[in-house]
Each structure stands twice: as structure tokens, then as C-alpha cells.
Design a protein around this motif. Structure first.
Motif, PDB file in Angstrom:
ATOM      1  N   THR A 128      14.874 -13.459  -4.257  1.00 30.47           N
ATOM      2  CA  THR A 128      13.428 -14.305  -4.582  1.00 30.47           C
ATOM      3  C   THR A 128      13.099 -14.955  -3.540  1.00 30.47           C
ATOM      4  OG1 THR A 128      15.013 -16.058  -5.723  1.00 30.47           O
ATOM      5  CG2 THR A 128      14.266 -14.396  -7.096  1.00 30.47           C
ATOM      6  N   GLY A 180      15.492  -7.634  -1.609  1.00 25.58           N
ATOM      7  CA  GLY A 180      15.866  -7.713  -3.186  1.00 25.58           C
ATOM      8  C   GLY A 180      16.106  -9.315  -3.588  1.00 25.58           C
ATOM      9  N   ALA A 191      11.072  -9.516  -0.035  1.00 29.19           N
ATOM     10  CA  ALA A 191      11.022  -8.490  -1.073  1.00 29.19           C
ATOM     11  C   ALA A 191      11.891  -7.392  -0.691  1.00 29.19           C
ATOM     12  CB  ALA A 191       9.506  -8.124  -1.215  1.00 29.19           C
ATOM     13  N   LYS A 192      12.129  -6.814   0.439  1.00 33.75           N
ATOM     14  CA  LYS A 192      12.714  -5.544   0.753  1.00 33.75           C
ATOM     15  C   LYS A 192      14.351  -5.933   0.686  1.00 33.75           C
ATOM     16  CE  LYS A 192       9.400  -2.923   3.205  1.00 33.75           C
ATOM     17  NZ  LYS A 192       8.812  -2.570   4.502  1.00 33.75           N
ATOM     18  N   ARG A 207      18.566  -6.525   4.943  1.00 31.15           N
ATOM     19  CA  ARG A 207      19.394  -7.405   3.878  1.00 31.15           C
ATOM     20  C   ARG A 207      19.473  -8.609   4.777  1.00 31.15           C
ATOM     21  NH1 ARG A 207      19.662  -3.251   1.937  1.00 31.15           N
ATOM     22  NH2 ARG A 207      21.211  -2.345   0.800  1.00 31.15           N
ATOM     23  N   GLY A 224      17.318   0.144   5.178  1.00 36.00           N
ATOM     24  CA  GLY A 224      16.745  -1.230   4.494  1.00 36.00           C
ATOM     25  C   GLY A 224      16.750  -2.367   5.018  1.00 36.00           C
TER      26      GLY A 224
END
Length: 141
Positions: free
Chosen positions: A54, A52, A49-50, A104, A102
Motif C-alpha cells: 500500500t 504488493g 503496486a508491483k 521488491r 518482479g
């Protein structure tokens, strides 16, 4: 010191390059060999989720039992896909990197630069020889 975690597969060139880029930023990350120590379901869901993504985007197909398990079936739920990823951690795409800036999925490896401080500490070449960071520690275009 920046708190960084990489979900790493030492057999993967992209994962090795990503780890080297993190270290080239002057950071010694927490390295999680996710094949030996898979993340929990909650952690995996959080990473996806973090980042971004699916759940389907976080599945690795190449070199995995993806086809044999019938995971290409578009009707499979996220829960079913997560179940498969947890039962067969090789299905978790790699490497996921977590920093204060973030999360990735660092494919290609230079994606990790989006969540690391720049400039880097010095030049960096990927394992294949491609120059990513110049002598001043800046990303090469």
C-alpha cells in the motif's frame, strides 16, 4: 545481461547491502539516486503496486519529516501520501528494486534475492558481518 534498477540511497546501509547483493549476482544495475532524481508519480505508484504494497507501507517514517507533516493521520488519502512522498523524497522507503522477476522493497536487503538469479557469484557478508551467501553462492538459512 539482466536489466535491474535500484532506487538507491547511498547513505542507507540496507540500500548499500542490496546494491552489493545485486552486484554479487553478476549484475550491474541502473542506480537511481532517488533523493536527487525522484521517480515520477506514475513510476512511484507502479513500484508500490508491483511490490504488493500500500502507499502507506511504502512510506519511511524514521529519519524523515513524517510526524512533522502529520502523515500518521489515518484519514489521509493515498493521493495526499504520494504528494508528500514526491515533495519530500526521503519519505520514499528504500530501496525499491526492479528486475524481470518482479519488484521488491528490499527491507531487509536479502529480500532482493527473491528477484535475482541464484546461485550468486560467491560469498556475501552484509556490512554488519552477517553471512547471507556461502562460498558456493547459495543463501545461508
Amino acid at each position: 545481461m539482466m536489466d535491474v534498477t535500484i532506487y538507491h540511497n547511498p547513505q542507507c546501509g540496507t540500500s548499500r547491502n542490496t546494491l552489493a547483493l545485486i552486484r554479487n549476482a553478476g549484475v550491474e544495475p541502473t542506480v537511481v539516486d532517488y533523493l536527487a532524481t525522484p521517480p515520477s508519480r506514475a513510476v512511484l505508484q507502479d513500484l508500490i503496486a508491483k511490490a504488493g504494497l500500500t502507499v502507506r507501507q511504502a512510506i519511511r517514517q524514521k529519519g524523515t519529516p513524517y510526524a512533522e507533516l502529520g502523515l500518521a493521520d489515518a484519514t489521509l488519502s493515498d493521493d495526499a501520501l504520494l504528494d508528500a512522498m514526491l515533495a519530500h523524497p526521503i519519505l520514499i522507503n528504500r530501496p525499491f528494486v526492479v528486475t524481470p522477476f518482479g519488484v521488491r522493497l528490499s527491507r531487509p536487503s536479502e529480500v532482493v534475492l527473491e528477484i535475482l538469479p541464484l546461485p550468486q557469484k560467491g560469498p556475501f557478508h552484509k556490512e554488519d558481518g552477517e553471512l547471507l551467501i556461502d562460498a558456493e553462492g547459495n543463501r545461508v538459512a
